[in-house]
Enzyme design. Sequence first.
Site, PDB file in Angstrom:
ATOM      1  N   LYS A 159      54.192  59.466  20.693  1.00 14.77           N
ATOM      2  CA  LYS A 159      55.496  58.803  20.857  1.00 14.77           C
ATOM      3  C   LYS A 159      55.350  57.291  20.836  1.00 14.77           C
ATOM      4  O   LYS A 159      56.245  56.589  20.367  1.00 14.77           O
ATOM      5  CB  LYS A 159      56.189  59.274  22.143  1.00 14.77           C
ATOM      6  CG  LYS A 159      56.602  60.739  22.059  1.00 14.77           C
ATOM      7  CD  LYS A 159      57.995  61.017  22.575  1.00 14.77           C
ATOM      8  CE  LYS A 159      58.418  62.430  22.175  1.00 14.77           C
ATOM      9  NZ  LYS A 159      59.721  62.843  22.589  1.00 14.77           N
TER      10      LYS A 159
ATOM     11  N   LYS B   5      57.314  68.801  12.320  1.00 14.14           N
ATOM     12  CA  LYS B   5      58.276  69.601  13.078  1.00 14.14           C
ATOM     13  C   LYS B   5      59.719  69.160  12.778  1.00 14.14           C
ATOM     14  O   LYS B   5      59.959  67.963  12.587  1.00 14.14           O
ATOM     15  CB  LYS B   5      57.975  69.377  14.572  1.00 14.14           C
ATOM     16  CG  LYS B   5      58.734  70.282  15.497  1.00 14.14           C
ATOM     17  CD  LYS B   5      58.295  70.072  16.924  1.00 14.14           C
ATOM     18  CE  LYS B   5      59.132  69.003  17.598  1.00 14.14           C
ATOM     19  NZ  LYS B   5      59.031  68.973  19.050  1.00 14.14           N
TER      20      LYS B   5
ATOM     21  N   LYS C  30      65.145  66.647  16.488  1.00 16.09           N
ATOM     22  CA  LYS C  30      66.508  66.121  16.679  1.00 16.09           C
ATOM     23  C   LYS C  30      66.604  64.687  16.189  1.00 16.09           C
ATOM     24  O   LYS C  30      67.634  64.260  15.715  1.00 16.09           O
ATOM     25  CB  LYS C  30      66.859  66.127  18.177  1.00 16.09           C
ATOM     26  CG  LYS C  30      67.070  67.490  18.769  1.00 16.09           C
ATOM     27  CD  LYS C  30      67.542  67.351  20.195  1.00 16.09           C
ATOM     28  CE  LYS C  30      66.551  67.631  21.253  1.00 16.09           C
ATOM     29  NZ  LYS C  30      65.281  67.134  21.419  1.00 16.09           N
TER      30      LYS C  30
HETATM   31  N1  AQP Z   1      61.245  72.419  15.319  1.00 15.08           N
HETATM   32  C1  AQP Z   1      60.992  73.087  16.432  1.00 15.08           C
HETATM   33  N2  AQP Z   1      60.387  74.282  16.359  1.00 15.08           N
HETATM   34  C2  AQP Z   1      60.127  74.958  17.506  1.00 15.08           C
HETATM   35  N3  AQP Z   1      60.413  74.534  18.730  1.00 15.08           N
HETATM   36  C3  AQP Z   1      61.018  73.343  18.836  1.00 15.08           C
HETATM   37  N4  AQP Z   1      61.444  72.649  19.904  1.00 15.08           N
HETATM   38  C4  AQP Z   1      62.019  71.509  19.487  1.00 15.08           C
HETATM   39  N5  AQP Z   1      61.965  71.446  18.129  1.00 15.08           N
HETATM   40  C5  AQP Z   1      61.356  72.560  17.714  1.00 15.08           C
HETATM   41  C6  AQP Z   1      61.279  73.093  21.283  1.00 15.08           C
HETATM   42  O1  AQP Z   1      62.398  72.663  22.051  1.00 15.08           O
HETATM   43  C7  AQP Z   1      61.981  72.411  23.387  1.00 15.08           C
HETATM   44  C8  AQP Z   1      62.513  71.128  23.940  1.00 15.08           C
HETATM   45  O2  AQP Z   1      62.405  70.073  23.092  1.00 15.08           O
HETATM   46  P1  AQP Z   1      62.665  68.587  23.601  1.00 15.08           P
HETATM   47  O3  AQP Z   1      63.955  68.112  23.150  1.00 15.08           O
HETATM   48  O4  AQP Z   1      62.468  68.460  25.067  1.00 15.08           O
HETATM   49  O5  AQP Z   1      61.509  67.798  22.961  1.00 15.08           O
HETATM   50  P2  AQP Z   1      60.926  67.813  21.536  1.00 15.08           P
HETATM   51  O6  AQP Z   1      60.008  68.991  21.405  1.00 15.08           O
HETATM   52  O7  AQP Z   1      60.333  66.454  21.354  1.00 15.08           O
HETATM   53  O8  AQP Z   1      62.145  68.033  20.562  1.00 15.08           O
HETATM   54  P3  AQP Z   1      62.548  67.153  19.314  1.00 15.08           P
HETATM   55  O9  AQP Z   1      63.720  67.809  18.688  1.00 15.08           O
HETATM   56  O10 AQP Z   1      61.367  66.895  18.431  1.00 15.08           O
HETATM   57  O11 AQP Z   1      63.048  65.859  20.044  1.00 15.08           O
HETATM   58  P4  AQP Z   1      62.808  64.368  19.660  1.00 15.08           P
HETATM   59  O12 AQP Z   1      63.268  64.210  18.229  1.00 15.08           O
HETATM   60  O13 AQP Z   1      63.663  63.594  20.610  1.00 15.08           O
HETATM   61  O14 AQP Z   1      61.345  64.080  19.824  1.00 15.08           O
HETATM   62  C9  AQP Z   1      60.471  72.452  23.409  1.00 15.08           C
HETATM   63  O15 AQP Z   1      60.078  73.688  23.999  1.00 15.08           O
HETATM   64  C10 AQP Z   1      60.096  72.397  21.961  1.00 15.08           C
HETATM   65  O16 AQP Z   1      58.885  73.072  21.716  1.00 15.08           O
END
Ligand code: AQP
Length: 350
Positions: free
Chosen positions: A137, A219, A222
Amino acid sequence: MWYDTLVCNCVQTTFLGVCNMENENQKKVILSGIQPSGELTLGSYLGAIKNWVKLSDEYECYYMLADLHSITVRQNPADLRRRTLTQIAAYIACGLDPEKNTIFIQSHVPAHAELGWVLDCYTMFGELSRMTQFKDKSAKNADNINAGLFTYPALMAADILLYQADLVPVGEDQKQHVELTRNLAERFNNRYGDTFVIPEPLVSKVGAKIYSLQDPTKKMSKSEENPKGTIDLLDEPAVARKKIMSAVTDSLGIIQYDPEHQPGVSNLLTILSSLNGESIESIVERYKGKGYGDFKKEVGAAVFDFLSELQAKYKEILSSGMVEQVITEGNEKARRSAHKKLMKVKKKVG
Ligand code: AQP
């Protein structure tokens, strides 16, 4: 089911942690959350929320909107405020039953920030420096490497330990944070006597990891900047179908599950299988000798149907006014539970 094989952590941690299973009939506790850092994606649903729904009957579940975590990265205040309501509505539309689960907003339960601070004081600089998510990050947000981004895992530990969670559903990338939570809980228990349950990560064997449609080695996130790479749960279904049709594949022309050599096709196979419940092997068998065009059409149709149904429920939930009530009740229940644990910690620390 996929989580049946897990051993009750009270067997393993009776000497180090508080056991949640004093009473045989008491359910084990689960805590998880998603940051409102963007619109929920198909990845959020297939990788997290879909599994949360499955856990609801067997466990006592706390599912939060992790807004304190989301501000480690700059957010637009109006968007953040709006998503606080819409994300909860989306949780419910995805099948999370507010009668069976405690759904709440992290920042509305002050005990998270308070215990987070206490745990900061028991977390070593070196431990936090080793967190790979911090490294990732900070590379992504080089102009805003703030202290919150660094101490985020101690706040995550507070989220988990406040509710005596036995299990924490996480993706592989968050396992290291649960490991740190376990270390902190053991450290605290060793010094002050049994206080915290030692949690276990619950990494789903079937919960799919979904990748970007435009760069299938990354991945689906969001906060992804290219809208063509993600399917948001609130995308117009026809727009989402188009995104599937233009998903990056390869020139091999064979439909098979091979993430290393065919990440795009493998990602589409995962999406279809997760949505229609058919095994990947069976889909591959059906598409022997066929081209990507027909395959993408089927994936696109499955996504279209899924989103249409989800969004109909979502609109109904938002217009019914039930979201505010769910938040009020969920916050209240979470506050009661968290406050008890925080008071115990404060007493022990002196
Ligand atoms: N693409 C994905 N495939 C599988 N699992 C996913 N998760 C998120 N994207 C995928 C799962 O969602 C949970 C919570 O996610 P989070 O919002 O707390 O953090 P993150 O994993 O960092 O999600 P993002 O969408 O990638 O957020 P940003 O863009 O803000 O960094 C977790 O259990 C994660 O595995």
